[in-house]
Design a protein around this motif. Structure first.
Motif, mmCIF file in Angstrom:
data_model
loop_
_atom_site.group_PDB
_atom_site.id
_atom_site.type_symbol
_atom_site.label_atom_id
_atom_site.label_comp_id
_atom_site.label_asym_id
_atom_site.label_seq_id
_atom_site.Cartn_x
_atom_site.Cartn_y
_atom_site.Cartn_z
ATOM 1 N N ALA A 43 -0.854 3.289 13.646
ATOM 2 C CA ALA A 43 0.437 3.350 14.340
ATOM 3 C C ALA A 43 1.110 1.983 14.364
ATOM 4 C CB ALA A 43 0.243 3.874 15.762
ATOM 5 N N ALA A 44 0.326 0.933 14.583
ATOM 6 C CA ALA A 44 0.893 -0.410 14.605
ATOM 7 C C ALA A 44 1.473 -0.776 13.250
ATOM 8 C CB ALA A 44 -0.177 -1.420 15.014
ATOM 9 N N PHE A 45 0.729 -0.535 12.198
ATOM 10 C CA PHE A 45 1.199 -0.914 10.874
ATOM 11 C C PHE A 45 2.297 0.011 10.351
ATOM 12 C CE2 PHE A 45 -2.341 -3.722 11.073
ATOM 13 C CZ PHE A 45 -2.028 -4.763 10.230
ATOM 14 N N ASP A 46 2.519 1.154 11.007
ATOM 15 C CA ASP A 46 3.655 2.023 10.690
ATOM 16 C C ASP A 46 4.933 1.582 11.403
ATOM 17 O OD1 ASP A 46 2.278 3.668 8.963
ATOM 18 O OD2 ASP A 46 1.917 5.252 10.433
ATOM 19 N N CYS A 47 4.802 0.695 12.381
ATOM 20 C CA CYS A 47 5.935 0.238 13.183
ATOM 21 C C CYS A 47 6.852 -0.648 12.341
ATOM 22 C CB CYS A 47 5.418 -0.527 14.403
ATOM 23 S SG CYS A 47 6.708 -1.345 15.341
ATOM 24 N N PRO A 48 8.139 -0.324 12.248
ATOM 25 C CA PRO A 48 9.059 -1.140 11.447
ATOM 26 C C PRO A 48 9.115 -2.608 11.862
ATOM 27 C CG PRO A 48 10.086 0.943 12.021
ATOM 28 C CD PRO A 48 8.796 0.867 12.799
ATOM 29 N N GLN A 49 8.994 -2.899 13.176
ATOM 30 C CA GLN A 49 9.047 -4.296 13.612
ATOM 31 C C GLN A 49 7.813 -5.064 13.153
ATOM 32 O OE1 GLN A 49 9.549 -1.674 15.669
ATOM 33 N NE2 GLN A 49 11.374 -2.033 16.914
ATOM 34 N N ILE A 50 6.656 -4.421 13.142
ATOM 35 C CA ILE A 50 5.452 -5.090 12.649
ATOM 36 C C ILE A 50 5.547 -5.237 11.135
ATOM 37 C CG2 ILE A 50 2.945 -4.843 12.330
ATOM 38 C CD1 ILE A 50 2.819 -3.824 15.221
ATOM 39 N N GLN A 51 5.999 -4.211 10.455
ATOM 40 C CA GLN A 51 6.161 -4.311 9.005
ATOM 41 C C GLN A 51 7.135 -5.418 8.628
ATOM 42 O OE1 GLN A 51 7.279 -0.491 7.455
ATOM 43 N NE2 GLN A 51 5.247 0.380 7.772
ATOM 44 N N ARG A 52 8.133 -5.645 9.458
ATOM 45 C CA ARG A 52 9.144 -6.676 9.188
ATOM 46 C C ARG A 52 8.517 -8.054 9.002
ATOM 47 N NH1 ARG A 52 12.233 -10.039 8.034
ATOM 48 N NH2 ARG A 52 14.203 -10.639 8.957
ATOM 49 N N TRP A 53 7.435 -8.326 9.747
ATOM 50 C CA TRP A 53 6.850 -9.666 9.745
ATOM 51 C C TRP A 53 5.510 -9.762 9.035
ATOM 52 C CZ3 TRP A 53 10.924 -12.103 10.540
ATOM 53 C CH2 TRP A 53 11.857 -11.696 11.493
ATOM 54 N N HIS A 54 5.057 -8.684 8.428
ATOM 55 C CA HIS A 54 3.789 -8.694 7.702
ATOM 56 C C HIS A 54 4.036 -8.588 6.204
ATOM 57 C CE1 HIS A 54 1.989 -8.113 11.608
ATOM 58 N NE2 HIS A 54 0.815 -8.328 11.063
ATOM 59 N N VAL A 55 3.023 -8.953 5.446
ATOM 60 C CA VAL A 55 3.128 -8.856 3.995
ATOM 61 C C VAL A 55 2.248 -7.738 3.440
ATOM 62 C CG1 VAL A 55 3.777 -11.270 3.721
ATOM 63 C CG2 VAL A 55 1.362 -10.646 3.655
ATOM 64 N N ARG A 56 1.534 -7.032 4.317
ATOM 65 C CA ARG A 56 0.695 -5.902 3.897
ATOM 66 C C ARG A 56 0.996 -4.695 4.773
ATOM 67 N NH1 ARG A 56 -3.541 -7.761 0.597
ATOM 68 N NH2 ARG A 56 -3.772 -10.020 0.721
ATOM 69 N N ARG A 57 0.614 -3.529 4.256
ATOM 70 C CA ARG A 57 0.769 -2.312 5.042
ATOM 71 C C ARG A 57 -0.527 -1.511 4.961
ATOM 72 N NH1 ARG A 57 4.182 -0.081 0.276
ATOM 73 N NH2 ARG A 57 2.739 1.481 -0.521
ATOM 74 N N ILE A 58 -0.650 -0.514 5.822
ATOM 75 C CA ILE A 58 -1.784 0.414 5.814
ATOM 76 C C ILE A 58 -1.224 1.778 5.479
ATOM 77 C CG2 ILE A 58 -3.474 1.573 7.279
ATOM 78 C CD1 ILE A 58 -3.946 -1.100 8.649
ATOM 79 N N ASP A 59 -1.782 2.411 4.435
ATOM 80 C CA ASP A 59 -1.231 3.671 3.934
ATOM 81 C C ASP A 59 -1.976 4.923 4.360
ATOM 82 O OD1 ASP A 59 0.945 2.570 2.643
ATOM 83 O OD2 ASP A 59 -0.167 2.232 0.791
ATOM 84 N N GLY A 60 -3.083 4.790 5.074
ATOM 85 C CA GLY A 60 -3.791 5.995 5.468
ATOM 86 C C GLY A 60 -4.900 5.701 6.448
ATOM 87 N N ASP A 61 -5.529 6.775 6.908
ATOM 88 C CA ASP A 61 -6.598 6.640 7.899
ATOM 89 C C ASP A 61 -7.778 5.842 7.357
ATOM 90 O OD1 ASP A 61 -5.063 8.118 9.679
ATOM 91 O OD2 ASP A 61 -6.043 10.010 9.163
ATOM 92 N N ASP A 62 -8.123 6.041 6.078
ATOM 93 C CA ASP A 62 -9.242 5.298 5.499
ATOM 94 C C ASP A 62 -8.964 3.802 5.497
ATOM 95 O OD1 ASP A 62 -10.664 7.607 5.086
ATOM 96 O OD2 ASP A 62 -10.146 7.773 2.955
ATOM 97 N N GLU A 63 -7.749 3.412 5.167
ATOM 98 C CA GLU A 63 -7.399 1.986 5.193
ATOM 99 C C GLU A 63 -7.428 1.442 6.615
ATOM 100 O OE1 GLU A 63 -3.771 1.076 3.146
ATOM 101 O OE2 GLU A 63 -4.576 1.710 1.216
ATOM 102 N N ALA A 64 -6.989 2.229 7.580
ATOM 103 C CA ALA A 64 -7.029 1.788 8.981
ATOM 104 C C ALA A 64 -8.471 1.607 9.440
ATOM 105 C CB ALA A 64 -6.297 2.787 9.873
ATOM 106 N N ARG A 65 -9.361 2.526 9.050
ATOM 107 C CA ARG A 65 -10.773 2.379 9.404
ATOM 108 C C ARG A 65 -11.385 1.153 8.721
ATOM 109 N NH1 ARG A 65 -10.420 7.965 9.636
ATOM 110 N NH2 ARG A 65 -10.850 8.238 7.414
ATOM 111 N N SER A 66 -11.003 0.909 7.480
ATOM 112 C CA SER A 66 -11.491 -0.289 6.778
ATOM 113 C C SER A 66 -11.009 -1.555 7.477
ATOM 114 C CB SER A 66 -11.009 -0.295 5.327
ATOM 115 O OG SER A 66 -11.622 0.721 4.595
ATOM 116 N N TRP A 67 -9.774 -1.528 7.962
ATOM 117 C CA TRP A 67 -9.232 -2.681 8.671
ATOM 118 C C TRP A 67 -10.064 -2.970 9.919
ATOM 119 C CZ3 TRP A 67 -7.252 -4.253 13.294
ATOM 120 C CH2 TRP A 67 -6.497 -5.431 13.309
ATOM 121 N N THR A 68 -10.358 -1.928 10.714
ATOM 122 C CA THR A 68 -11.145 -2.164 11.938
ATOM 123 C C THR A 68 -12.577 -2.568 11.597
ATOM 124 O OG1 THR A 68 -11.715 0.179 12.175
ATOM 125 C CG2 THR A 68 -9.766 -0.594 13.357
#
Length: 195
Positions: A43-68
């Protein structure tokens, strides 16, 4: 090549202990990330304001689990650490962490973000303050620094309120989706007086 000076912090300074849970204030704490935090991260990485200041994104649940999941290994490798900012009911509000940890130099970069519902209440400033206190008193770090786009006024406000003065501007040093950005460099030393 051998060092001319002894490392400021010995190898194992982080890895020899479990990543701590850090109190911020009643009803607010920092804790290590868990697998079940992945939906909040997505949800955080889907937020437009967070995306505005980051250079990477998370595209799915597996990537979010890998991040944590990555953070336990990075703590053991003593290269980085990240904490979930949580409320009294253990709901995730955001993230605060250390990147680019250099034990030889006793330094690290700081990062933070908040989910939209947590913004505007001073939570990022308080969380950064708690991490800073732990970094200087318990972890033994000497310098904490952070960078943000000069256009990111909210991040600048958090850094300044947490006692990180601007040291300068790195011109055109980070490329976001909309192009190159000048970056404010903020930093604090363990020896700085907090005003």
């Amino acid at each position: 090549m051998p060092l001319l000076v002894a490392p400021a912090l010995a190898a194992g300074s982080f890895a020899a202990q479990e990543q701590p849970h850090l109190p911020v204030r009643p009803g607010l704490a920092l804790r290590p990330w868990r697998d079940d935090d992945a939906p909040a991260v997505r949800a955080a990485f889907d937020c437009p304001q967070i995306q505005r200041w980051h250079v990477r994104r998370i595209d799915g649940d597996d990537e979010a689990r890998s991040w944590t999941a990555q953070w336990a290994g990075r703590w053991c490798d003593e290269t980085a650490a990240s904490w979930a900012i949580v409320d009294a009911d253990d709901r995730q509000l955001g993230q605060v962490g250390l990147r680019g940890v250099l034990l030889d130099e006793a330094s690290a970069q700081v990062s933070y973000w908040l989910l939209p519902a947590a913004r505007g209440r001073g939570i990022a400033t308080e969380a950064l303050g708690a991490l800073t206190r732990w970094s200087f008193t318990r972890a033994g770090l000497h310098r904490l620094a952070l960078e943000h786009s000069t256009a990111n006024v909210a991040s600048c406000r958090v850094a300044t309120r947490a006692g990180f003065p601007v040291e300068g501007v790195a011109r055109g040093s980070v490329r976001h989706a909309d192009g190159w950005h000048d970056m404010h460099l903020h930093a604090r030393l363990r020896t700085d007086r907090r005003t």
